[in-house]
Write an enzyme that holds these catalytic residues in place. Structure first.
Site, PDB file in Angstrom:
ATOM      1  N   GLU A 280      32.607  45.715   1.727  1.00  0.00           N
ATOM      2  CA  GLU A 280      32.098  44.762   2.731  1.00  0.00           C
ATOM      3  C   GLU A 280      32.285  43.319   2.291  1.00  0.00           C
ATOM      4  O   GLU A 280      31.309  42.584   2.144  1.00  0.00           O
ATOM      5  CB  GLU A 280      30.602  45.000   2.942  1.00  0.00           C
ATOM      6  CG  GLU A 280      30.280  46.277   3.647  1.00  0.00           C
ATOM      7  CD  GLU A 280      28.774  46.525   3.711  1.00  0.00           C
ATOM      8  OE1 GLU A 280      28.017  45.871   2.977  1.00  0.00           O
ATOM      9  OE2 GLU A 280      28.376  47.378   4.504  1.00  0.00           O
TER      10      GLU A 280
ATOM     11  N   GLY B  93      32.747  39.443   2.494  1.00  0.00           N
ATOM     12  CA  GLY B  93      32.532  38.386   3.477  1.00  0.00           C
ATOM     13  C   GLY B  93      33.139  37.097   2.928  1.00  0.00           C
ATOM     14  O   GLY B  93      34.188  36.615   3.384  1.00  0.00           O
TER      15      GLY B  93
ATOM     16  N   ARG C  12      24.565  25.055   1.058  1.00  0.00           N
ATOM     17  CA  ARG C  12      24.738  25.723  -0.237  1.00  0.00           C
ATOM     18  C   ARG C  12      24.446  24.843  -1.446  1.00  0.00           C
ATOM     19  O   ARG C  12      23.822  25.309  -2.397  1.00  0.00           O
ATOM     20  CB  ARG C  12      26.138  26.349  -0.343  1.00  0.00           C
ATOM     21  CG  ARG C  12      26.368  27.471   0.684  1.00  0.00           C
ATOM     22  CD  ARG C  12      27.651  28.236   0.429  1.00  0.00           C
ATOM     23  NE  ARG C  12      27.618  28.963  -0.815  1.00  0.00           N
ATOM     24  CZ  ARG C  12      28.214  28.595  -1.920  1.00  0.00           C
ATOM     25  NH1 ARG C  12      28.957  27.511  -1.948  1.00  0.00           N
ATOM     26  NH2 ARG C  12      28.107  29.298  -3.019  1.00  0.00           N
TER      27      ARG C  12
ATOM     28  N   TYR D 194      21.577  26.624  -3.542  1.00  0.00           N
ATOM     29  CA  TYR D 194      21.996  27.336  -4.750  1.00  0.00           C
ATOM     30  C   TYR D 194      22.528  26.410  -5.843  1.00  0.00           C
ATOM     31  O   TYR D 194      23.076  26.882  -6.822  1.00  0.00           O
ATOM     32  CB  TYR D 194      23.147  28.312  -4.436  1.00  0.00           C
ATOM     33  CG  TYR D 194      22.964  29.185  -3.238  1.00  0.00           C
ATOM     34  CD1 TYR D 194      21.845  30.029  -3.135  1.00  0.00           C
ATOM     35  CD2 TYR D 194      23.900  29.214  -2.213  1.00  0.00           C
ATOM     36  CE1 TYR D 194      21.688  30.849  -2.041  1.00  0.00           C
ATOM     37  CE2 TYR D 194      23.747  30.050  -1.119  1.00  0.00           C
ATOM     38  CZ  TYR D 194      22.636  30.859  -1.039  1.00  0.00           C
ATOM     39  OH  TYR D 194      22.490  31.680   0.047  1.00  0.00           O
TER      40      TYR D 194
ATOM     41  N   CYS E  70      17.978  13.290   6.198  1.00  0.00           N
ATOM     42  CA  CYS E  70      16.833  12.578   5.612  1.00  0.00           C
ATOM     43  C   CYS E  70      16.156  13.381   4.521  1.00  0.00           C
ATOM     44  O   CYS E  70      14.982  13.774   4.641  1.00  0.00           O
ATOM     45  CB  CYS E  70      15.841  12.223   6.710  1.00  0.00           C
ATOM     46  SG  CYS E  70      16.582  11.170   7.944  1.00  0.00           S
TER      47      CYS E  70
END
Ligand SMILES: Cc1ncc(COP(=O)(O)O)c(C=O)c1O
Length: 446
Positions: A294, A296, A333, A337, A364
């Protein structure tokens, strides 16, 4: 030089899409000049290179023995046109919500090749999936098995298991470790889940699913997981008389985000998983199973490049802030992370870099910084374009309307043709769901 890595035949990693070309210091993707795309569609703009998506789907399909064994993970990025492209390639599709399912169905994607995921699927989602004839449902909890018993879909079932392997990646995207919120641990829980699944009338329990996490570069993790899966399936054979015919080993294959990143190429990664699982099954005396993956991020991540326009340059003692017209709302991201990206000007990719600058978003929040030490051309100024590479996955899919800013447009480029596959969100779109205090639709008076 403020360069971005160029595609190197046979070499890895590459930051730019397969269809990238440099023409006199200007970047073109899929035969379309990036500067011209920015002028035509506006910025921020997510450009997707069809060649990269097609190549990567074909690479995984080649290893797995068929395109339907590639179950593209829709959470990385999903829209109707992408579903059409996946369908044309013969791939399968992992959906994790009613919205992702609706997107696939709107594209006419065959329900039989859809796999329904999620650690908390609602009764309504299960009913919709059953109504449309979704091919596979991955079971994640005992409560869900009870819901499936109520819905009685006529589909294949897989039990999601957590093999207790903690991969080296950001903790938010680690899923196969002990104590994970996903799946059943590969001991008595998983056996009991298989027992209950096998007892469900009308469905066909075919095997197990695992997903260790995302942005994985250590392929040994898959080998460790394979041993645990084989041990579980050997117990399932001995104690339940169940022999798995399918294993869906999830996704998680890492990609390069900066020129320093070293990642295994998709083909090598896929071969490692298939080899590890086949070997472990053989050693456990089990027959071969059909293996599905799978991916992505590994499919759409490297296909995407985001283009922004510089709006302000603030030269302060010790730091220069270059602010662009996007940021954390179109790419969360870096904030989520601590993800690192490589920034460059697509219209003068070979220009000498000035001192590192901080590439800030327009939102902001002080934490809205896309790249902390961007090597942009000397003298970067308002109006310049800035690209981030490898932005196809988990950017648009996670985009928000923070500060009530519309989400960017997405264009697919191929053979010199650019097609807008998701339009830019307008103020009218943003106001579509708002109501006045008396309940009247608010509407846009712009
Ligand atoms: C069940 C499942 N499969 C596949 C994926 C895709 O992972 P990646 O995009 O890292 O390949 C995910 C991502 O979270 C997932 O949860």
């Amino acid at each position: 030089m403020a360069t971005a890595s160029r595609p190197e035949p046979g070499g890895t990693p590459v930051l730019l899409p397969d269809g990238a070309e440099l023409q006199g210091g200007r970047l073109a993707i899929g035969g379309c000049d990036v500067g011209a795309l920015a002028a035509r569609f506006g910025t921020p703009l997510l450009i997707l290179d069809r060649a990269t998506i097609d190549h990567r789907l074909a690479e995984f399909a080649g290893v797995l023995g068929g395109p339907e064994r590639v179950v593209y993970a829709g959470k990385a990025l999903l829209c109707v046109a992408l579903c059409e492209l996946l369908d044309a390639a013969g791939a399968s599709l992992d959906v994790g919500s009613a919205g992702e399912l609706a997107t696939a169905l709107a594209a006419g994607f065959p329900a039989e090749r859809i796999v329904l995921h999620g650690n908390n699927k609602s009764l309504a989602e299960l009913e919709t999936a059953a109504h449309h004839g979704v091919g596979r449902v991955v079971l994640d909890s005992f409560d869900e098995i009870a819901r499936v018993a109520e819905v009685r879909p006529r589909c294949r079932l897989l039990v999601r298991v957590t093999p207790g392997v903690a991969v080296e990646t950001h903790e938010f995207i680690r899923t196969g470790q002990e104590g994970s919120k996903f799946g059943f641990p590969t001991g008595p829980h998983a056996l009991e889940a298989l027992r209950r699944a096998l007892a469900l009338p009308g469905c066909d329990t075919v095997g197990v699913h695992l997903h260790l996490g995302s942005q994985i570069v250590d392929l040994d993790a898959f080998a460790r997981a394979a041993e645990r899966i084989a041990a579980l399936l050997a117990r399932a054979r001995d104690e339940l008389g169940f022999v798995a015919s399918e294993i869906d080993a999830g996704g998680g294959f890492g990609i390069a985000y900066t020129p320093d990143d070293r990642v295994p190429p998709p083909e090598r990664a896929a071969k490692a998983v298939v080899g590890a699982l086949s070997g472990a099954l053989r050693r456990a005396g089990l027959p071969e199973a059909r293996i599905y993956l799978e991916p992505g991020r590994a499919i759409v991540g490297p296909a995407g490049v985001t283009v922004y326009t510089v709006g302000t340059v603030k030269r302060l003692p010790g730091r220069t802030w270059v602010a662009v017209d996007g940021g954390m709302a179109d790419n969360p991201r870096p904030m989520l992370y601590g993800a690192r990206y490589h920034a460059f000007d697509p219209t003068r990719i070979d220009a000498p870099a000035g001192s590192p600058v901080s590439l800030a978003g327009r939102y902001c929040e002080s934490g809205d910084v896309l790249v902390h030490d961007a090597a942009l051309p000397e003298g970067v100024a308002p109006g310049d374009l800035v690209c981030l590479a490898a932005t196809g996955a988990y950017t648009y899919a996670m985009a928000s309307n923070y500060n009530r800013v519309g989400r960017p447009a997405v264009v697919l480029v191929d053979g010199g043709v650019a097609t807008e596959i998701v339009a830019r969100e307008t103020p009218a779109d943003l106001l579509r769901l708002d109501r006045h205090l008396d309940g009247r639709p608010a509407g846009w008076r712009g």
